[in-house]
Design a protein around this motif. Sequence first.
Motif, mmCIF file in Angstrom:
data_model
loop_
_atom_site.group_PDB
_atom_site.id
_atom_site.type_symbol
_atom_site.label_atom_id
_atom_site.label_comp_id
_atom_site.label_asym_id
_atom_site.label_seq_id
_atom_site.Cartn_x
_atom_site.Cartn_y
_atom_site.Cartn_z
ATOM 1 N N GLY A 155 5.674 -10.617 -4.269
ATOM 2 C CA GLY A 155 4.893 -9.287 -4.108
ATOM 3 C C GLY A 155 5.851 -8.176 -4.355
ATOM 4 N N GLY B 84 5.559 -4.307 -3.858
ATOM 5 C CA GLY B 84 4.516 -3.693 -3.562
ATOM 6 C C GLY B 84 6.153 -2.555 -2.408
ATOM 7 N N GLN C 5 2.856 -10.131 -9.661
ATOM 8 C CA GLN C 5 1.411 -10.701 -9.948
ATOM 9 C C GLN C 5 1.060 -9.317 -10.896
ATOM 10 O OE1 GLN C 5 -1.645 -12.571 -7.975
ATOM 11 N NE2 GLN C 5 -2.268 -9.568 -6.701
ATOM 12 N N ALA D 123 -0.784 -2.326 -6.284
ATOM 13 C CA ALA D 123 -1.470 -2.898 -5.344
ATOM 14 C C ALA D 123 -1.407 -1.772 -3.815
ATOM 15 C CB ALA D 123 -2.061 -4.104 -5.269
ATOM 16 N N SER E 252 0.406 -0.003 -2.123
ATOM 17 C CA SER E 252 1.953 1.201 -2.071
ATOM 18 C C SER E 252 1.030 1.424 -2.864
ATOM 19 C CB SER E 252 2.420 0.184 -2.948
ATOM 20 O OG SER E 252 2.722 -0.711 -1.314
ATOM 21 N N ASN F 137 -1.673 3.191 -3.649
ATOM 22 C CA ASN F 137 -2.973 4.574 -2.623
ATOM 23 C C ASN F 137 -2.499 5.064 -1.818
ATOM 24 O OD1 ASN F 137 -4.655 3.791 -4.711
ATOM 25 N ND2 ASN F 137 -3.860 1.156 -4.425
ATOM 26 N N LEU G 238 -1.730 7.638 1.246
ATOM 27 C CA LEU G 238 -2.600 8.723 1.298
ATOM 28 C C LEU G 238 -0.575 9.817 1.061
ATOM 29 C CD1 LEU G 238 -4.356 11.187 1.850
ATOM 30 C CD2 LEU G 238 -4.288 10.490 4.766
ATOM 31 N N LYS G 239 -0.033 9.156 0.395
ATOM 32 C CA LYS G 239 1.903 9.548 0.736
ATOM 33 C C LYS G 239 1.906 10.326 1.371
ATOM 34 C CE LYS G 239 -0.609 9.703 -3.912
ATOM 35 N NZ LYS G 239 -0.131 7.944 -3.968
ATOM 36 N N HIS H 137 4.857 9.284 8.077
ATOM 37 C CA HIS H 137 4.727 9.881 9.371
ATOM 38 C C HIS H 137 5.604 10.216 10.441
ATOM 39 C CE1 HIS H 137 0.552 8.117 8.180
ATOM 40 N NE2 HIS H 137 0.890 7.957 8.254
ATOM 41 N N ALA I 53 5.786 -11.382 0.482
ATOM 42 C CA ALA I 53 5.238 -9.573 1.045
ATOM 43 C C ALA I 53 4.121 -9.891 -0.384
ATOM 44 C CB ALA I 53 6.548 -9.081 0.287
ATOM 45 N N ALA I 54 2.969 -10.539 -0.334
ATOM 46 C CA ALA I 54 1.868 -10.537 -0.868
ATOM 47 C C ALA I 54 0.891 -9.225 -0.502
ATOM 48 C CB ALA I 54 1.762 -11.821 -1.825
ATOM 49 N N GLY I 55 0.837 -8.451 0.170
ATOM 50 C CA GLY I 55 0.241 -7.792 1.155
ATOM 51 C C GLY I 55 -1.599 -8.765 1.548
ATOM 52 N N PRO I 56 -2.230 -8.080 1.131
ATOM 53 C CA PRO I 56 -3.653 -9.260 1.204
ATOM 54 C C PRO I 56 -3.570 -10.162 0.776
ATOM 55 C CG PRO I 56 -4.141 -7.161 0.018
ATOM 56 C CD PRO I 56 -2.978 -7.115 0.599
ATOM 57 N N ASN J 198 -9.018 6.710 -0.075
ATOM 58 C CA ASN J 198 -8.762 8.363 -0.376
ATOM 59 C C ASN J 198 -9.046 8.851 -1.930
ATOM 60 O OD1 ASN J 198 -7.272 8.513 1.722
ATOM 61 N ND2 ASN J 198 -5.344 7.922 0.441
ATOM 62 N N THR K 249 -8.280 10.048 5.255
ATOM 63 C CA THR K 249 -8.912 8.595 5.122
ATOM 64 C C THR K 249 -10.083 8.256 5.482
ATOM 65 O OG1 THR K 249 -6.108 8.072 4.808
ATOM 66 C CG2 THR K 249 -7.633 5.838 4.584
ATOM 67 N N GLY L 110 2.678 -5.939 6.730
ATOM 68 C CA GLY L 110 2.846 -4.354 7.670
ATOM 69 C C GLY L 110 1.608 -3.610 7.186
HETATM 70 C C1 LIG Z 1 -6.002 4.694 0.848
HETATM 71 C C2 LIG Z 1 -5.044 4.533 1.378
HETATM 72 C C3 LIG Z 1 -3.995 5.164 2.332
HETATM 73 C C4 LIG Z 1 -2.398 5.047 2.414
HETATM 74 N N1 LIG Z 1 -2.153 5.659 3.650
HETATM 75 C C5 LIG Z 1 -0.891 5.363 4.098
HETATM 76 C C6 LIG Z 1 -0.027 6.526 4.648
HETATM 77 O O1 LIG Z 1 -0.226 8.258 4.089
HETATM 78 N N2 LIG Z 1 1.154 6.459 5.216
HETATM 79 C C7 LIG Z 1 1.843 5.454 5.857
HETATM 80 O O2 LIG Z 1 2.350 5.245 5.913
HETATM 81 N N3 LIG Z 1 0.999 3.724 5.087
HETATM 82 C C8 LIG Z 1 -0.601 4.341 4.112
HETATM 83 N N4 LIG Z 1 -1.242 3.973 4.416
HETATM 84 C C9 LIG Z 1 -0.641 1.637 4.036
HETATM 85 C C10 LIG Z 1 0.040 1.605 2.671
HETATM 86 O O3 LIG Z 1 0.359 1.856 2.141
HETATM 87 C C11 LIG Z 1 0.298 -0.035 2.888
HETATM 88 O O4 LIG Z 1 0.612 -0.416 4.307
HETATM 89 C C12 LIG Z 1 1.707 -0.859 1.864
HETATM 90 O O5 LIG Z 1 1.501 0.095 1.156
HETATM 91 C C13 LIG Z 1 1.239 -2.000 2.368
HETATM 92 O O6 LIG Z 1 2.590 -2.695 1.238
HETATM 93 P P1 LIG Z 1 2.898 -3.927 0.744
HETATM 94 O O7 LIG Z 1 3.555 -3.753 -0.256
HETATM 95 O O8 LIG Z 1 2.721 -4.899 1.312
HETATM 96 O O9 LIG Z 1 1.634 -4.445 -0.240
HETATM 97 P P2 LIG Z 1 0.899 -3.725 -1.184
HETATM 98 O O10 LIG Z 1 1.256 -2.509 -2.130
HETATM 99 O O11 LIG Z 1 -0.470 -4.715 -1.880
HETATM 100 O O12 LIG Z 1 1.501 -5.058 -2.168
HETATM 101 C C14 LIG Z 1 1.749 -6.194 -2.088
HETATM 102 C C15 LIG Z 1 1.707 -7.058 -3.609
HETATM 103 O O13 LIG Z 1 2.040 -8.144 -3.794
HETATM 104 C C16 LIG Z 1 1.681 -8.920 -4.897
HETATM 105 N N5 LIG Z 1 0.909 -9.975 -5.204
HETATM 106 C C17 LIG Z 1 0.187 -10.774 -4.192
HETATM 107 N N6 LIG Z 1 -0.140 -12.176 -5.068
HETATM 108 C C18 LIG Z 1 1.055 -11.917 -5.303
HETATM 109 C C19 LIG Z 1 1.266 -13.218 -6.366
HETATM 110 N N7 LIG Z 1 0.389 -14.573 -5.299
HETATM 111 N N8 LIG Z 1 2.177 -14.024 -6.842
HETATM 112 C C20 LIG Z 1 3.316 -12.650 -6.765
HETATM 113 N N9 LIG Z 1 2.803 -10.982 -6.635
HETATM 114 C C21 LIG Z 1 2.068 -10.856 -5.658
HETATM 115 C C22 LIG Z 1 -0.059 -7.652 -6.090
HETATM 116 O O14 LIG Z 1 0.395 -7.449 -6.759
HETATM 117 C C23 LIG Z 1 1.478 -6.228 -4.685
HETATM 118 O O15 LIG Z 1 1.400 -5.146 -4.999
HETATM 119 C C24 LIG Z 1 -2.313 4.012 3.016
HETATM 120 C C25 LIG Z 1 -3.079 2.451 2.530
HETATM 121 C C26 LIG Z 1 -4.077 2.970 2.202
HETATM 122 C C27 LIG Z 1 -5.028 1.302 0.748
#
Ligand SMILES: Cc1cc2nc3c(=O)[nH]c(=O)nc-3n(C[C@H](O)[C@H](O)[C@H](O)COP(=O)(O)OP(=O)(O)OC[C@H]3O[C@@H](n4cnc5c(N)ncnc54)[C@H](O)[C@@H]3O)c2cc1C
Length: 530
Positions: free
Chosen positions: A19, A21, A43, A49, A51, A53, A55-56, A59, A221-224, A244, A289, A368
């Motif tokens: 992941g 992100g 991936q 994904a 990250s 999106n 709201l920038k 906090h 750290a693959a989020g959803p 957003n 949001t 997270g």
């Molecule tokens: C609309 C919106 C507004 C938001 N606004 C804010 C804000 O203003 N401030 C704030 O602090 N937070 C905000 N958030 C929350 C924040 O964006 C997320 O908590 C954070 O970006 C999550 O990061 P992540 O790395 O966990 O997930 P992701 O960014 O989803 O990263 C996970 C990555 O894992 C990859 N992956 C998945 N499966 C695999 C696999 N099998 N092999 C390889 N890679 C894989 C995915 O492609 C993805 O890129 C917002 C979220 C949204 C949707």
Amino acid sequence: MLRDAPSLANGHYDLVIVGGGAYGAAAAWEASLRGLAVALLEQGDFASATSANSLKLIHGGFRYLQSMDLARVRLSLNELAILCRIAPHLVAPQPCLLPTRGLGKQGRLALAAALGLYNLLNQHDNLRGRLVSRREVAQMFPACSLPGASGGALWHDGLVHDSERLPLSYALGAAQRGAVAANYVQATGLLREGGRVAGVTARDRLSGDEFAVRGRVVMLAAGPWDGQVAGQKWPQPALAAALNLVVNRDLCRSTVALRSPLGRMEDPVCGGHRFIFMVPWRGRTLLGTAYRLYLGQPGQDGPKAPEILALLHEFNQACPELGLTPDEICFYHWGLLPLAQPGRTPAGGGLAVKRRIDEQPGLILVTGAKYTTARAVACEAVDRVCGQLGRPQRAQLSAKEPVWGGAPVSDVELASLPAASAAHLRAQYGGQAGAVAALAQGRAGLLEPLAPDTPVLGCEVVQAVEYEMAQSLRDVSLRRTVLGKAGRPSDQALRAACAIMAPRLGWDQARQERELAQALAPYRILQELK
Ligand SMILES: Cc1cc2nc3c(=O)[nH]c(=O)nc-3n(C[C@H](O)[C@H](O)[C@H](O)COP(=O)(O)OP(=O)(O)OC[C@H]3O[C@@H](n4cnc5c(N)ncnc54)[C@H](O)[C@@H]3O)c2cc1C
């Protein structure tokens, strides 16, 4: 940072991160700084994904005073100060305004007390909060007269003006320290040996090759998608889709928080009357949001026109003077977030999840719900990795070390550029701006904007392809540069970027047309709004 997927198969790593992100990339940066041999697999494209999106907003934590979560206030404030220091070109303090009203929780007395407590917890002079008058509110939010408001409470959040480039900068820094990173490589499962996880099976989505990436510890750290990679045994968190909008009007000078008019029935995820925010961004305004329960598999579905229009309507209801119209919507941001109660439908307040780090022999799983604290949580996860590797725990190294581009800029390198182009490069690449400009190597055309309607220069496209692993025109338009981040780029700008990429990536005419179509696909839904 060069893409070398085959070498992933030949290495043996201390840590394999799945992941790219905000969380995974930050973990790769911290682990590399600690001297671990790291592989980072993404991936799709880095930060493509959730990250991308956000709201920038980074906090400052003022909002967590509502629940008296003082530890979270301190953590957020600390993280905001760290990000402003290690990535000053990407993150800066941003005033945030909440209009005061009546005598209750949103009244001046209550908010004066909250700001007093906030300032006590706050060690950073430039992030302090205060009450402001009606006149100051009108200056910061001229689009609306806010009938009934008695003034406002003002504190500081941060704004990460390019939420894709911060994770990318972590990955670039990690690669400079020896990490092997590759986008478009999907982890397809976990390798288990002798009762512990010993790596992942992976597929290169560009070549179709399948191979194993071996490591002493794997971090998910693959989020959803975490559950998909970890397998059936992990509890699947319920997911919320978050949305957003970007509107083509400059509505406010600071972030403005308003109360949503929607009640519990209309907003089951947050329980009704949540705060909604207007954020000034790139001469436009981000509105967010909105959350809804998401029942599909991650990656299956995107936003629908009715929910985009519903969010616009919600802002018009909260502040009728705005009179926002659908033709002002120039883009949207949409992503998935874990909900607080795994496997259960939340009945309001469902987004309260902070962070989760789970562990098995050879495996760390990190989740997270905030971009703001991704770096800090990633450091905690790397501590757990070090624990499993029998390495000493260390203070967070990424809290002090500037990210790629985070060190000061030498203005001499940009002296020959028009002021606007130099400022644009500095904002995107910080201390690396001169190196990006130098890629033009005397070809003046590469120091020109791609088209009159964009500040993006040709040399940025070269940087994206040759040093930042951009594989598609969409990677360049949405994530490496600002070309398409805040709205549909012009055909002229896209074609100019495509022409720079084509010889470097061996694209024939048919491939270029496909790239153009794919780069424009995210904007198609905007036609349905008219
Ligand atoms: C609309 C919106 C507004 C938001 N606004 C804010 C804000 O203003 N401030 C704030 O602090 N937070 C905000 N958030 C929350 C924040 O964006 C997320 O908590 C954070 O970006 C999550 O990061 P992540 O790395 O966990 O997930 P992701 O960014 O989803 O990263 C996970 C990555 O894992 C990859 N992956 C998945 N499966 C695999 C696999 N099998 N092999 C390889 N890679 C894989 C995915 O492609 C993805 O890129 C917002 C979220 C949204 C949707």
